[in-house]
Design a protein around this motif. Structure first.
Motif, PDB file in Angstrom:
ATOM      1  N   PHE A  32       0.825  -1.211   0.000  1.00  0.00           N
ATOM      2  CA  PHE A  32       0.000   0.000   0.000  1.00  0.00           C
ATOM      3  C   PHE A  32       0.859   1.261   0.000  1.00  0.00           C
ATOM      4  N   SER A  33       1.986   1.221   0.705  1.00  0.00           N
ATOM      5  CA  SER A  33       2.845   2.413   0.782  1.00  0.00           C
ATOM      6  C   SER A  33       3.355   2.818  -0.597  1.00  0.00           C
ATOM      7  N   ARG A  34       3.533   1.850  -1.489  1.00  0.00           N
ATOM      8  CA  ARG A  34       4.038   2.149  -2.832  1.00  0.00           C
ATOM      9  C   ARG A  34       2.922   2.480  -3.821  1.00  0.00           C
ATOM     10  N   LEU A  35       1.787   1.810  -3.687  1.00  0.00           N
ATOM     11  CA  LEU A  35       0.761   1.917  -4.729  1.00  0.00           C
ATOM     12  C   LEU A  35      -0.376   2.877  -4.392  1.00  0.00           C
ATOM     13  N   LYS A  36      -0.406   3.444  -3.175  1.00  0.00           N
ATOM     14  CA  LYS A  36      -1.556   4.257  -2.780  1.00  0.00           C
ATOM     15  C   LYS A  36      -1.729   5.502  -3.645  1.00  0.00           C
ATOM     16  N   TYR A  37      -0.657   5.920  -4.341  1.00  0.00           N
ATOM     17  CA  TYR A  37      -0.758   7.116  -5.197  1.00  0.00           C
ATOM     18  C   TYR A  37      -1.352   6.810  -6.574  1.00  0.00           C
ATOM     19  N   GLU A  38      -1.686   5.542  -6.828  1.00  0.00           N
ATOM     20  CA  GLU A  38      -2.152   5.150  -8.169  1.00  0.00           C
ATOM     21  C   GLU A  38      -3.654   5.316  -8.355  1.00  0.00           C
ATOM     22  N   SER A  39      -4.392   5.619  -7.281  1.00  0.00           N
ATOM     23  CA  SER A  39      -5.845   5.782  -7.395  1.00  0.00           C
ATOM     24  C   SER A  39      -6.187   7.012  -8.218  1.00  0.00           C
TER      25      SER A  39
ATOM     26  N   GLN B 122      -1.408  16.809   0.718  1.00  0.00           N
ATOM     27  CA  GLN B 122      -0.979  15.511   0.196  1.00  0.00           C
ATOM     28  C   GLN B 122      -1.037  15.479  -1.329  1.00  0.00           C
ATOM     29  N   VAL B 123      -0.127  14.709  -1.903  1.00  0.00           N
ATOM     30  CA  VAL B 123      -0.260  14.360  -3.313  1.00  0.00           C
ATOM     31  C   VAL B 123      -1.460  13.426  -3.398  1.00  0.00           C
ATOM     32  N   GLY B 124      -2.284  13.569  -4.460  1.00  0.00           N
ATOM     33  CA  GLY B 124      -3.523  12.779  -4.562  1.00  0.00           C
ATOM     34  C   GLY B 124      -3.338  11.319  -4.201  1.00  0.00           C
ATOM     35  N   THR B 125      -4.098  10.865  -3.234  1.00  0.00           N
ATOM     36  CA  THR B 125      -3.962   9.474  -2.779  1.00  0.00           C
ATOM     37  C   THR B 125      -5.314   8.823  -2.572  1.00  0.00           C
TER      38      THR B 125
ATOM     39  N   ASP C 238       8.038  -0.904 -14.925  1.00  0.00           N
ATOM     40  CA  ASP C 238       9.089  -0.072 -14.319  1.00  0.00           C
ATOM     41  C   ASP C 238       8.464   1.224 -13.803  1.00  0.00           C
ATOM     42  N   LEU C 239       7.873   1.155 -12.607  1.00  0.00           N
ATOM     43  CA  LEU C 239       7.129   2.282 -12.054  1.00  0.00           C
ATOM     44  C   LEU C 239       7.886   3.030 -10.961  1.00  0.00           C
ATOM     45  N   ASP C 240       9.056   2.538 -10.575  1.00  0.00           N
ATOM     46  CA  ASP C 240       9.722   3.099  -9.394  1.00  0.00           C
ATOM     47  C   ASP C 240      10.045   4.584  -9.528  1.00  0.00           C
TER      48      ASP C 240
ATOM     49  N   SER D 281       9.107   9.601  -7.117  1.00  0.00           N
ATOM     50  CA  SER D 281       8.891  11.040  -7.276  1.00  0.00           C
ATOM     51  C   SER D 281       7.616  11.485  -6.552  1.00  0.00           C
ATOM     52  N   LEU D 282       6.573  10.657  -6.609  1.00  0.00           N
ATOM     53  CA  LEU D 282       5.325  10.973  -5.918  1.00  0.00           C
ATOM     54  C   LEU D 282       5.520  10.971  -4.406  1.00  0.00           C
ATOM     55  N   ILE D 283       6.266   9.987  -3.912  1.00  0.00           N
ATOM     56  CA  ILE D 283       6.536   9.907  -2.470  1.00  0.00           C
ATOM     57  C   ILE D 283       7.331  11.130  -2.022  1.00  0.00           C
ATOM     58  N   ALA D 284       8.355  11.492  -2.814  1.00  0.00           N
ATOM     59  CA  ALA D 284       9.186  12.659  -2.470  1.00  0.00           C
ATOM     60  C   ALA D 284       8.350  13.938  -2.458  1.00  0.00           C
ATOM     61  N   ALA D 285       7.448  14.091  -3.445  1.00  0.00           N
ATOM     62  CA  ALA D 285       6.595  15.284  -3.502  1.00  0.00           C
ATOM     63  C   ALA D 285       5.647  15.327  -2.308  1.00  0.00           C
ATOM     64  N   ASP D 286       5.105  14.177  -1.943  1.00  0.00           N
ATOM     65  CA  ASP D 286       4.193  14.103  -0.801  1.00  0.00           C
ATOM     66  C   ASP D 286       4.927  14.463   0.492  1.00  0.00           C
ATOM     67  N   GLN D 287       6.135  13.931   0.657  1.00  0.00           N
ATOM     68  CA  GLN D 287       6.929  14.234   1.855  1.00  0.00           C
ATOM     69  C   GLN D 287       7.290  15.715   1.917  1.00  0.00           C
TER      70      GLN D 287
END
Length: 357
Positions: free
Chosen positions: A171-178, A295-298, A334-336, A341-347
């Motif tokens: 979930f920590s990796r994919l929650k930004y995909e919604s 937050q970045v859209g989650t 290859d989504l990393d 980048s999404l995690i960094a923007a959210d942080q």
């Protein structure tokens, strides 16, 4: 911040001491709880210990510069001083990020729903491609994919697909995909060669445990029916498919992937718990509107988050204005780069909000 870091360091040492007690392994729940706490504390404690060492290095270098007259040794001290100061700045940012409140769902497995939106068969074909993208990504991280429900359109496309990904930190990796994923390309069925735009929606839900959602089975209505699909042993021959209706919310879930009616019932309940949990989380988010802005859209399924443009071979994430010209590798799983980048923007957004307070 440093008072809190000292408290965490003391707690970490207490946990390590408890884990060394001879009888701790006899209490499975306590042992698991301590190991989880140790794992959570380790990154921040290691960063703080390195920070303290760097501060000591700065003091030692300054002392050497005051006492030493040899130019070579002074140059060495200056180099060490600059290196330690630069690392201190990095560690301060790292520690602030590590101290941000952790999403309690981050370690959970996920249930993914993909639905074809505007675009008919072309949208369904794109939904199947996005499903394969997530499965490839999951396999690269050694997560286990498991199909729950699939509604195909007859030409290889998915009208609707529900599946589960089991693995650490899913979930920590994919929650930004919604959200809404958009594709721009010339469909195979298009004779004029015109570019069409189609959409699908993706919903990422944390797997909900029984403790997360109180589910009254009296609110659940189960119907069984004969599975339809691509044939195969037991399909179309037994009433193994299950339709679950949650009466208070009107949520309907059909599951026919398994040959066993009991297994299909269990999978349908997993999806229902996840959807009810998602509704509860959405209520909390609405109640914390200010927090949501940072937050970045989650989670908003109506938010257009990404465009996959085939003629230009690019993928654009609209939330962080990131464009990558490597469509094939992204669709290959290859989504990393996007997710990091999404995690960094959210942080960064959360840090900025914390600094305002």
């Amino acid at each position: 911040m440093f008072d809190r870091l000292e408290d965490l360091l003391i707690r970490y040492e207490e946990v390590m001491g408890e884990l060394q007690e001879p009888d701790v392994a006899n209490d499975t729940d306590r042992f698991r709880r301590l190991m989880k706490e140790q794992s959570d504390l380790a990154p921040i404690v290691e960063a703080y210990k390195e920070y303290k060492q760097c501060r000591q290095d700065v003091e030692d270098s300054l002392a050497m510069l005051e006492e030493e007259s040899d130019e070579e040794l002074r140059d060495l001290a200056k180099e060490e001083l600059n290196g330690a100061k630069a690392r201190i700045e990095e560690l301060e940012r790292e520690m602030k990020i590590l101290l941000l409140p952790k999403d309690p769902n981050d370690d959970k497995n996920v249930i993914v729903e993909i639905r074809a939106g505007a675009g008919g068969d072309e949208a369904a074909l794109f939904a199947a491609e996005i499903y394969r993208m997530y499965v490839h990504y999951a396999e690269g991280r050694r997560w286990r994919p498991e199909m729950i429900s699939l509604n195909e359109n007859g030409i290889g496309g998915f009208k609707e697909c529900v599946f589960m990904l089991t693995g650490q930190g899913a979930f920590s990796r994919l929650k930004y995909e919604s959200g809404v994923h958009r594709v721009q390309r010339v469909p195979e069925t298009e004779s004029g060669g015109r570019i069409h735009t189609s959409t699908i929606t993706v919903a990422i839900m944390p797997e909900a445990e029984e403790v997360d959602v109180e589910l009254d089975m009296n609110d659940c209505k189960f119907d069984v029916f004969r599975a339809s699909g691509n044939g195969g042993q037991c399909v179309n021959t037994t009433d193994s498919a299950v339709r679950l209706t949650h009466i208070p919310t009107g949520i309907v879930i059909s599951c026919q992937d398994e040959k066993s009616q009991l297994k299909n019932k269990d999978k349908a309940l997993k999806v229902l718990r996840a959807r009810l949990y998602e509704l509860e989380l959405a209520k909390q988010h609405d109640a914390e509107a200010e927090a949501r802005k940072s937050q970045v859209g989650t989670g908003d399924r109506s938010e257009k988050i990404r465009t996959y443009n085939f003629p230009q071979g690019r993928v654009t994430d609209h939330r962080i204005k990131l464009t990558l010209h490597k469509l094939d590798t992204v669709l290959g799983g290859d989504l990393d780069e996007i997710i990091d980048s999404l995690i960094a923007a959210d942080q960064s957004a959360k840090l900025a909000k914390m600094n305002e307070q």
